[in-house]
Motif scaffolding. Structure first.
Motif, PDB file in Angstrom:
ATOM      1  N   VAL A 133       9.506   3.966  -0.445  1.00 38.95           N
ATOM      2  CA  VAL A 133       8.268   3.245  -0.764  1.00 38.95           C
ATOM      3  C   VAL A 133       7.348   3.126   0.440  1.00 38.95           C
ATOM      4  O   VAL A 133       6.362   2.385   0.411  1.00 38.95           O
ATOM      5  N   ARG A 153       5.179  -3.199  -1.987  1.00 39.67           N
ATOM      6  CA  ARG A 153       6.041  -2.017  -1.867  1.00 39.67           C
ATOM      7  C   ARG A 153       7.504  -2.431  -1.717  1.00 39.67           C
ATOM      8  O   ARG A 153       8.407  -1.794  -2.271  1.00 39.67           O
ATOM      9  N   LEU A 156       8.883  -3.123  -4.969  1.00 36.91           N
ATOM     10  CA  LEU A 156       9.171  -1.887  -5.710  1.00 36.91           C
ATOM     11  C   LEU A 156      10.502  -1.273  -5.272  1.00 36.91           C
ATOM     12  O   LEU A 156      11.199  -0.647  -6.079  1.00 36.91           O
ATOM     13  N   ALA A 157      10.838  -1.445  -3.997  1.00 41.19           N
ATOM     14  CA  ALA A 157      12.114  -0.909  -3.510  1.00 41.19           C
ATOM     15  C   ALA A 157      13.289  -1.526  -4.257  1.00 41.19           C
ATOM     16  O   ALA A 157      14.332  -0.894  -4.432  1.00 41.19           O
ATOM     17  N   LEU A 183       1.892   6.129  -5.345  1.00 46.50           N
ATOM     18  CA  LEU A 183       3.336   5.923  -5.211  1.00 46.50           C
ATOM     19  C   LEU A 183       3.913   5.317  -6.480  1.00 46.50           C
ATOM     20  O   LEU A 183       4.941   5.781  -6.989  1.00 46.50           O
ATOM     21  N   LEU A 187       6.813   6.917  -8.861  1.00 40.56           N
ATOM     22  CA  LEU A 187       8.054   6.231  -9.198  1.00 40.56           C
ATOM     23  C   LEU A 187       8.244   6.147 -10.707  1.00 40.56           C
ATOM     24  O   LEU A 187       9.339   6.392 -11.231  1.00 40.56           O
TER      25      LEU A 187
END
Length: 224
Positions: A133, A153, A156-157, A183, A187
Motif C-alpha cells: 500500500v 493506506r 487498507l493494509a 491503488l 486492490l
C-alpha cells in the motif's frame, strides 16, 4: 511501490453469496429502507450509491452484522448470518470511514496489535502488506505524524492481512490523491479477480481500472 501479487485460494471455497431480503431499516424515527433486498456474489465489485443520509453506512453495518434491521433476513452462503456468525466473521472484513488506528502507534504496531484479533492466520507479513500500500518507508512512523491519506493506506493494509473473501469499504477514496485512488482500484480489481468480492460505499466514482462494477442505489437518486 511494490507490485500487488495474488494470494493462492482454494477453488472450492471461492463460490459464496451475501444476500439480504425484505430489510426494514430505521434511524431513530426515520425510515431509511423498507422491503429492501440485495446480494453480493463471489467475484463482484458492488458500488453502493445514494445521497447523504440515505443510510449507506447503516446498511453496510447491518449487512456485516454490526447492527440489526427491524425486519428482514441476511444470509451468508445460504445460512442466516446469526447462525453462521463464526464462519461469516472469518470471511468478512470491514474498512470503515475512520481507519480506527491508534495515533501514537506506528502502522506496523497497529497491524501487529490487530492481527491476533482477526481470528485467522495471514499468509502475508505485515511488512509486505505495508509495502503493497506504499508505506514500506513509513511503517515505523507514529500514525499521528502521517498524512490522512497515509493513515488510510494503513487501514487498507489491514484488508490484505485479513485475507477475507468479502471486503466492505466505506468511503475508501477519502483523503487519497490520484495515486492512492489508483491503488484502491488495483486492490479491488485484484481481490475480485481472485474470486473475492467487495461492497464499496463511495460518493466518488470508482476508477474504471477497478474492473466491472455493479451499482446498487438507495435513496432518492435511484430505486431500491
Amino acid at each position: 511501490m511494490s507490485e500487488i501479487t495474488a494470494q493462492p485460494q482454494n477453488a472450492s471455497q471461492t463460490a459464496f453469496r451475501l444476500s439480504a431480503s425484505d430489510l426494514e431499516i430505521w434511524r431513530g424515527e426515520t425510515l431509511l429502507l423498507n422491503g429492501f433486498s440485495c446480494h453480493v456474489d463471489a467475484g463482484e465489485l458492488v458500488w453502493l450509491r445514494g445521497p447523504n443520509g440515505a443510510g449507506k453506512t447503516t446498511l453496510m453495518r447491518i449487512l456485516l452484522g454490526l447492527s440489526h434491521p427491524e425486519a428482514g433476513q441476511i444470509s451468508w452462503c445460504g445460512r442466516d448470518i446469526r447462525e453462521a456468525r463464526a464462519d461469516f466473521l472469518a470471511d468478512a472484513a470491514w474498512c470503515g470511514h475512520q481507519p480506527g488506528l491508534r495515533p501514537e502507534l506506528t502502522p506496523h504496531e497497529n497491524l501487529a496489535a490487530w492481527l491476533p484479533l482477526c481470528g485467522r492466520p495471514s499468509g502475508r507479513r505485515i511488512e509486505e502488506a505495508l509495502a503493497l500500500v506504499g508505506l514500506g518507508d513509513r511503517q515505523a512512523q507514529p500514525c499521528h505524524s502521517l498524512s490522512a491519506g497515509q493513515v488510510r493506506r494503513a487501514g487498507l493494509a489491514r484488508l490484505l492481512l485479513s485475507e477475507a473473501r468479502l471486503w466492505c469499504l466505506d468511503e475508501p477514496l477519502t483523503s487519497l490523491d490520484a495515486e492512492g485512488q489508483t491503488l484502491v482500484a488495483r486492490l479491488l480489481a485484484d481481490h475480485c479477480r481472485q474470486g473475492g468480492a467487495a461492497l464499496v460505499s463511495s460518493h466518488q466514482a470508482l476508477p474504471e481500472s477497478a474492473g466491472p462494477i455493479r451499482e446498487l442505489r438507495i435513496g432518492r437518486e435511484g430505486t431500491q
